[in-house]
Write a protein that holds these residues in place. Structure first.
Motif, short mmCIF file in Angstrom:
data_model
loop_
_atom_site.label_atom_id
_atom_site.label_comp_id
_atom_site.label_asym_id
_atom_site.label_seq_id
_atom_site.Cartn_x
_atom_site.Cartn_y
_atom_site.Cartn_z
N ILE A 135 3.90 2.42 -8.05
CA ILE A 135 5.01 3.35 -7.87
C ILE A 135 6.32 2.61 -8.08
N ASP A 136 7.18 3.16 -8.92
CA ASP A 136 8.51 2.58 -9.14
C ASP A 136 9.46 3.17 -8.10
N ARG A 137 9.72 2.42 -7.04
CA ARG A 137 10.53 2.93 -5.93
C ARG A 137 12.00 3.10 -6.31
N GLU A 138 12.43 2.45 -7.38
CA GLU A 138 13.84 2.51 -7.73
C GLU A 138 14.18 3.68 -8.64
N ARG A 139 13.17 4.43 -9.06
CA ARG A 139 13.40 5.58 -9.95
C ARG A 139 13.02 6.86 -9.21
N LEU A 140 14.01 7.48 -8.60
CA LEU A 140 13.77 8.71 -7.86
C LEU A 140 13.23 9.80 -8.78
N SER A 141 13.63 9.79 -10.04
CA SER A 141 13.18 10.81 -10.99
C SER A 141 11.68 10.72 -11.26
N ALA A 142 11.08 9.56 -10.95
CA ALA A 142 9.65 9.38 -11.21
C ALA A 142 8.79 9.91 -10.06
N LEU A 143 9.42 10.32 -8.96
CA LEU A 143 8.65 10.73 -7.79
C LEU A 143 7.73 11.93 -8.06
N PRO A 144 8.21 13.03 -8.69
CA PRO A 144 7.30 14.17 -8.94
C PRO A 144 6.08 13.78 -9.77
N THR A 145 6.28 12.91 -10.76
CA THR A 145 5.15 12.46 -11.58
C THR A 145 4.18 11.65 -10.74
N VAL A 147 3.65 11.95 -7.50
CA VAL A 147 2.93 12.87 -6.62
C VAL A 147 1.80 13.56 -7.39
N ARG A 148 2.08 13.98 -8.62
CA ARG A 148 1.05 14.64 -9.43
C ARG A 148 -0.10 13.67 -9.74
N THR A 149 0.24 12.42 -10.03
CA THR A 149 -0.79 11.42 -10.33
C THR A 149 -1.70 11.19 -9.14
N ILE A 150 -1.09 11.07 -7.96
CA ILE A 150 -1.88 10.86 -6.74
C ILE A 150 -2.76 12.08 -6.47
N ALA A 151 -2.20 13.27 -6.62
CA ALA A 151 -2.98 14.49 -6.39
C ALA A 151 -4.15 14.57 -7.34
N ASP A 152 -3.96 14.21 -8.60
CA ASP A 152 -5.05 14.25 -9.57
C ASP A 152 -6.17 13.28 -9.18
N GLU A 153 -5.78 12.08 -8.71
CA GLU A 153 -6.78 11.10 -8.29
C GLU A 153 -7.57 11.61 -7.08
N LEU A 154 -6.87 12.26 -6.15
CA LEU A 154 -7.54 12.80 -4.96
C LEU A 154 -8.49 13.93 -5.34
N ARG A 155 -8.09 14.78 -6.26
CA ARG A 155 -8.96 15.86 -6.71
C ARG A 155 -10.24 15.30 -7.35
N ALA A 156 -10.11 14.14 -7.97
CA ALA A 156 -11.26 13.53 -8.64
C ALA A 156 -12.17 12.82 -7.64
N GLY A 157 -11.80 12.85 -6.35
CA GLY A 157 -12.66 12.25 -5.33
C GLY A 157 -12.33 10.83 -4.96
N ALA A 158 -11.16 10.32 -5.38
CA ALA A 158 -10.80 8.94 -5.07
C ALA A 158 -10.35 8.82 -3.61
N PRO A 179 7.39 11.88 3.35
CA PRO A 179 6.40 12.97 3.23
C PRO A 179 5.78 13.15 1.85
N ALA A 180 6.29 12.49 0.81
CA ALA A 180 5.85 12.78 -0.56
C ALA A 180 4.34 12.61 -0.74
N VAL A 181 3.78 11.52 -0.20
CA VAL A 181 2.36 11.27 -0.40
C VAL A 181 1.50 12.32 0.31
N PHE A 182 2.02 12.88 1.40
CA PHE A 182 1.30 13.94 2.09
C PHE A 182 1.29 15.22 1.25
N GLN A 183 2.36 15.43 0.49
CA GLN A 183 2.40 16.59 -0.41
C GLN A 183 1.30 16.48 -1.46
N ALA A 184 1.07 15.28 -1.95
CA ALA A 184 0.01 15.09 -2.94
C ALA A 184 -1.35 15.47 -2.35
N ALA A 185 -1.60 15.08 -1.09
CA ALA A 185 -2.86 15.42 -0.45
C ALA A 185 -2.99 16.93 -0.22
#
Length: 278
Positions: A135-145, A147-158, A179-185
């Motif tokens: 995660i690039d913590r210095e790029r706020l604009s990368a946060l939605p991407t 969250v989507r990446t984490i959600a996709d990994e969780l859906r795949a059973g990771a 809270p962002a990572v909780f949104q992914a879950a």
């Protein structure tokens, strides 16, 4: 440079115990511990090359390697509870690079980490090969991407491991859980499992000796940990979180982990540091 949206910990050198209050091993044992770590890191580079062909034995091999790394450093791991099988978001308070090692013994998981970890010698390539999500913590604009990446990994059973504080604290206090990572879950409909982590010394007392804070380098922290006698890391698996409000989930995880780890919230950290120095 710290951006205003990046988490900042007030913990630093002032949180670390004076060396004369920490039981240390002798020079020979220190050399043996460091030699063991070097051998394991070199072996880890070989391990990641053969992981794809290990099949079902892959998880057992990873758990064994991380357990041996703790043992080489003279650290005893105490697990209170276990993780059910299946995908999940595992959230934990963040004290040290050792947190990742301990969590991997609990259950091999893909960790969320700042991009700088990828540049660490030996550990960086190893982290990348076992599936670390950077995660690039210095790029706020990368946060939605992210969250989507984490959600996709969780859906795949990771199983995804995350430190919602976003930075390390000394363990006597915890920071605000983002809270962002909780949104992914929530988006993935994944299980959310809080885990509390704490370090104790050989006498069973809380210690900040393992904390990885401020401008401390990985090598310096490794030396501090390796010369500390009787270090114990404890992981407490807490009840699963349920809900759909990411902010409420983050708040509950923070409170439950702080209670189980014996820590306080960040606004009381100053008092905690005074207590530590007393």
């Amino acid at each position: 440079m710290n951006h205003p949206w990046m988490p900042v910990s007030p913990c630093g050198d002032q949180c670390m115990p004076p060396r004369d209050r920490v039981a240390e091993v002798g020079p020979l044992q220190l050399v043996l511990r460091l030699s063991g770590v070097v051998v394991l890191l070199l072996g880890g580079c070989v391990l990641v090359l053969v992981l794809p062909v290990l099949g079902p034995a892959r998880h057992r091999a990873l758990v064994a390697w991380f357990r041996l790394l703790l043992r080489a450093l003279g650290i005893r791991l105490v697990l209170d509870g276990g993780l059910p099988a299946g995908g999940a978001l595992v959230v934990c308070n963040h004290v040290s690079w050792l947190d990742i090692v301990a969590l991997q013994v609990l259950c091999p998981m893909r960790m969320l980490a700042k991009v700088e970890v990828g540049s660490w010698p030996l550990l960086g390539p190893l982290a990348g090969r076992i599936g670390t999500v950077y995660i690039d913590r210095e790029r706020l604009s990368a946060l939605p991407t992210s969250v989507r990446t984490i959600a996709d990994e969780l859906r795949a059973g990771a199983v995804i491991g995350a430190f919602p504080e976003g930075t390390t604290w000394c363990g006597r206090a915890v920071g605000t859980f983002r809270p962002a990572v909780f949104q992914a879950a929530v988006d993935a409909g994944a299980r959310m499992q809080p885990v509390a982590l704490r370090f104790r010394d050989g006498a069973g007392q809380f210690t900040t000796a393992a904390a990885f804070l401020g401008e401390t380098t990985l090598v310096s922290s490794l030396l501090t940990v390796a010369r500390t006698r009787g270090l114990v890391v404890e992981l407490v698996v807490l009840p699963e979180l349920r809900g759909t409000d990411r902010r409420e989930l983050a708040r509950r995880a923070q409170e439950e982990i702080a209670l189980a780890s014996g820590a306080v919230h960040g606004h009381r950290a100053e008092q905690s540091r005074h207590d530590l120095a007393a």
